[in-house]
Scaffold this motif. Sequence first.
Motif, PDB file in Angstrom:
ATOM      1  N   ILE A 104      38.642  53.505  41.183  1.00  0.00           N
ATOM      2  CA  ILE A 104      39.564  54.071  42.167  1.00  0.00           C
ATOM      3  C   ILE A 104      40.876  53.294  42.121  1.00  0.00           C
ATOM      4  O   ILE A 104      40.877  52.060  42.105  1.00  0.00           O
ATOM      5  CB  ILE A 104      39.006  53.995  43.604  1.00  0.00           C
ATOM      6  CG1 ILE A 104      37.682  54.749  43.723  1.00  0.00           C
ATOM      7  CG2 ILE A 104      40.012  54.570  44.611  1.00  0.00           C
ATOM      8  CD1 ILE A 104      37.035  54.632  45.090  1.00  0.00           C
ATOM      9  N   CYS A 105      41.961  54.028  42.114  1.00  0.00           N
ATOM     10  CA  CYS A 105      43.295  53.431  42.222  1.00  0.00           C
ATOM     11  C   CYS A 105      43.852  53.739  43.607  1.00  0.00           C
ATOM     12  O   CYS A 105      43.838  54.893  44.054  1.00  0.00           O
ATOM     13  CB  CYS A 105      44.226  54.006  41.147  1.00  0.00           C
ATOM     14  SG  CYS A 105      45.959  53.474  41.315  1.00  0.00           S
ATOM     15  N   GLU A 106      44.326  52.708  44.267  1.00  0.00           N
ATOM     16  CA  GLU A 106      44.995  52.866  45.563  1.00  0.00           C
ATOM     17  C   GLU A 106      46.402  52.279  45.484  1.00  0.00           C
ATOM     18  O   GLU A 106      46.567  51.206  44.906  1.00  0.00           O
ATOM     19  CB  GLU A 106      44.208  52.138  46.663  1.00  0.00           C
ATOM     20  CG  GLU A 106      42.828  52.693  46.935  1.00  0.00           C
ATOM     21  CD  GLU A 106      42.139  51.945  48.073  1.00  0.00           C
ATOM     22  OE1 GLU A 106      41.628  52.604  48.981  1.00  0.00           O
ATOM     23  OE2 GLU A 106      42.128  50.696  48.030  1.00  0.00           O
ATOM     24  N   PRO A 107      47.408  52.949  46.047  1.00  0.00           N
ATOM     25  CA  PRO A 107      47.380  54.279  46.649  1.00  0.00           C
ATOM     26  C   PRO A 107      47.404  55.356  45.573  1.00  0.00           C
ATOM     27  O   PRO A 107      47.539  55.054  44.386  1.00  0.00           O
ATOM     28  CB  PRO A 107      48.666  54.298  47.475  1.00  0.00           C
ATOM     29  CG  PRO A 107      49.610  53.442  46.675  1.00  0.00           C
ATOM     30  CD  PRO A 107      48.762  52.335  46.101  1.00  0.00           C
ATOM     31  N   MET A 108      47.288  56.609  45.975  1.00  0.00           N
ATOM     32  CA  MET A 108      47.345  57.732  45.040  1.00  0.00           C
ATOM     33  C   MET A 108      48.721  58.396  45.051  1.00  0.00           C
ATOM     34  O   MET A 108      48.890  59.494  44.528  1.00  0.00           O
ATOM     35  CB  MET A 108      46.253  58.757  45.376  1.00  0.00           C
ATOM     36  CG  MET A 108      44.849  58.263  45.043  1.00  0.00           C
ATOM     37  SD  MET A 108      43.525  59.383  45.562  1.00  0.00           S
ATOM     38  CE  MET A 108      43.953  60.911  44.730  1.00  0.00           C
ATOM     39  N   ARG A 147      49.737  48.629  43.115  1.00  0.00           N
ATOM     40  CA  ARG A 147      48.479  49.387  43.078  1.00  0.00           C
ATOM     41  C   ARG A 147      47.284  48.439  42.996  1.00  0.00           C
ATOM     42  O   ARG A 147      47.350  47.383  42.371  1.00  0.00           O
ATOM     43  CB  ARG A 147      48.461  50.394  41.940  1.00  0.00           C
ATOM     44  CG  ARG A 147      48.750  49.858  40.556  1.00  0.00           C
ATOM     45  CD  ARG A 147      48.794  51.007  39.539  1.00  0.00           C
ATOM     46  NE  ARG A 147      49.572  50.674  38.364  1.00  0.00           N
ATOM     47  CZ  ARG A 147      49.061  50.262  37.204  1.00  0.00           C
ATOM     48  NH1 ARG A 147      47.748  50.146  37.089  1.00  0.00           N
ATOM     49  NH2 ARG A 147      49.839  49.988  36.181  1.00  0.00           N
ATOM     50  N   THR A 148      46.232  48.833  43.647  1.00  0.00           N
ATOM     51  CA  THR A 148      44.969  48.098  43.618  1.00  0.00           C
ATOM     52  C   THR A 148      43.940  48.972  42.912  1.00  0.00           C
ATOM     53  O   THR A 148      43.766  50.143  43.276  1.00  0.00           O
ATOM     54  CB  THR A 148      44.475  47.778  45.040  1.00  0.00           C
ATOM     55  OG1 THR A 148      45.470  46.999  45.706  1.00  0.00           O
ATOM     56  CG2 THR A 148      43.167  47.018  44.997  1.00  0.00           C
ATOM     57  N   GLU A 149      43.270  48.412  41.923  1.00  0.00           N
ATOM     58  CA  GLU A 149      42.293  49.171  41.156  1.00  0.00           C
ATOM     59  C   GLU A 149      40.908  48.567  41.329  1.00  0.00           C
ATOM     60  O   GLU A 149      40.718  47.367  41.117  1.00  0.00           O
ATOM     61  CB  GLU A 149      42.693  49.233  39.684  1.00  0.00           C
ATOM     62  CG  GLU A 149      44.025  49.960  39.484  1.00  0.00           C
ATOM     63  CD  GLU A 149      44.444  50.101  38.034  1.00  0.00           C
ATOM     64  OE1 GLU A 149      43.779  49.480  37.158  1.00  0.00           O
ATOM     65  OE2 GLU A 149      45.424  50.823  37.763  1.00  0.00           O
ATOM     66  N   HIS A 150      39.959  49.398  41.750  1.00  0.00           N
ATOM     67  CA  HIS A 150      38.568  48.996  41.957  1.00  0.00           C
ATOM     68  C   HIS A 150      37.741  49.591  40.818  1.00  0.00           C
ATOM     69  O   HIS A 150      37.852  50.779  40.526  1.00  0.00           O
ATOM     70  CB  HIS A 150      38.056  49.527  43.287  1.00  0.00           C
ATOM     71  CG  HIS A 150      38.957  49.241  44.455  1.00  0.00           C
ATOM     72  ND1 HIS A 150      38.837  48.117  45.238  1.00  0.00           N
ATOM     73  CD2 HIS A 150      40.005  49.945  44.970  1.00  0.00           C
ATOM     74  CE1 HIS A 150      39.754  48.135  46.189  1.00  0.00           C
ATOM     75  NE2 HIS A 150      40.479  49.242  46.049  1.00  0.00           N
ATOM     76  N   GLU A 151      36.896  48.773  40.212  1.00  0.00           N
ATOM     77  CA  GLU A 151      36.146  49.289  39.060  1.00  0.00           C
ATOM     78  C   GLU A 151      34.763  48.655  38.963  1.00  0.00           C
ATOM     79  O   GLU A 151      34.585  47.465  39.215  1.00  0.00           O
ATOM     80  CB  GLU A 151      36.913  49.032  37.763  1.00  0.00           C
ATOM     81  CG  GLU A 151      36.247  49.629  36.539  1.00  0.00           C
ATOM     82  CD  GLU A 151      37.091  49.475  35.281  1.00  0.00           C
ATOM     83  OE1 GLU A 151      37.096  50.394  34.450  1.00  0.00           O
ATOM     84  OE2 GLU A 151      37.753  48.421  35.137  1.00  0.00           O
ATOM     85  N   ARG A 152      33.801  49.488  38.622  1.00  0.00           N
ATOM     86  CA  ARG A 152      32.482  49.005  38.232  1.00  0.00           C
ATOM     87  C   ARG A 152      32.095  49.728  36.948  1.00  0.00           C
ATOM     88  O   ARG A 152      32.074  50.963  36.896  1.00  0.00           O
ATOM     89  CB  ARG A 152      31.423  49.288  39.293  1.00  0.00           C
ATOM     90  CG  ARG A 152      30.055  48.740  38.864  1.00  0.00           C
ATOM     91  CD  ARG A 152      28.918  49.238  39.704  1.00  0.00           C
ATOM     92  NE  ARG A 152      27.680  48.587  39.313  1.00  0.00           N
ATOM     93  CZ  ARG A 152      26.482  48.925  39.773  1.00  0.00           C
ATOM     94  NH1 ARG A 152      26.356  49.912  40.636  1.00  0.00           N
ATOM     95  NH2 ARG A 152      25.403  48.286  39.377  1.00  0.00           N
TER      96      ARG A 152
END
Length: 400
Positions: free
Chosen positions: A272-276, A174-179
């Motif tokens: 956002i977490c990818e994938p869902m 999983r790839t997690e995008h955060e701000r």
Amino acid sequence: MKTKIAIIGGGPSGLLLGQLLSKQGISNVIVERVAGDYVLGRIRAGILEQGFVDLVREAGVATNMDAAGGVHDGFEISVGDRRVRIDLKALTGGKTVMCYGQLEITKDLMDARSASGLETYYESSQVSLHDLKADSPFVLFEQGGEQFRLECDYIAGCDGFHGVSRKTIPLELRTEHERVYPFGWLGLLSDTPPVSHELIYCKTERGFALASMRSETRSRYYLQVPLTDTVEDWSDEAFWDELKKRLPEDIALNLVTGPSIEKSIAPLRSFICEPMQYGNLFLVGDAAHIVPPTGAKGLNLAASDVSTLYKILTRVYKQGDKACIHQYSEIALRRVWNGERFSWWMSNMLHNFGETNAGGLDGDTFMRFMESELNYYLSSEYGRGIIAEQYVGLPYEKLT
């Protein structure tokens, strides 16, 4: 125990999904880690896109919403002494939003589930998900000192940012995008008439403010505050005094104040977490994504996840098309990224970042860019239309 769909989380996402599936004769069980009263104590969103409203009606739980909810044709953005109305109905060809609180939606869904006799396990502990890539995944949980095993075909992870569902997906997959934003929203709920019949978003030198409502007699207001502030730092009197300074002067004169029912500070983040999706596990709502509340997208993005998963599972059981499950993450993420971008954009334009470095720019340069950006979009019908189109919600994507 056996069921077709195990739903982890008994908030509005899990409840709505369960209700929709039950209408199609698809069995489901909800496992929730906290008590039902605790779920109802969460004071959250109040603006519903048309897509969400339609789902609630399809689920057969719209009676209270249609009776007590308020249809909003527009909202205002106030910048200093300038007030600009975003006429949603006119700018989008007749689309509107509904003002009806998340607490009320959740209660309606809870009551409907209880009346239907559908299984829900509140106050469950030690919840764990197993064999997610096998044909028969299962859920283990404890309740009252007894361990339960729930066998199922698919698992819907509707258990929020801190839940077990997302964390069950292997970290390397999983790839997690955060701000994380350098401020929070201090919210106050009161049994006072709203200061305006439409929402007012306020950009001021003192910081952002939002005048909102839950009904004709209950108001919800927000102030941008530093992350170092606590609720204890803000008495009701201090909150009302500061709100008056951030509202347009003529609006502030009409503000009715009163004791708070609830006060809380929510930090702002984009996540956002990818994938869902992982095998037969689907992440729904806050389990996969968090948005700052500026664009009123949190609950609405969860609803679009529910819609997509509901359509997929209905096709699986009604048409025998199991291959369609692989569409979920791709379809859901397209709408999530759109909602995240809109919420990020609105947050950047309307908040005061001070000296904080933002987007690689010093605070002053970033502020000037955002002031110019906001002025550009507010100064033309085309620009206001772009805001309106995204605020009412983009269409739900169909399955292929």
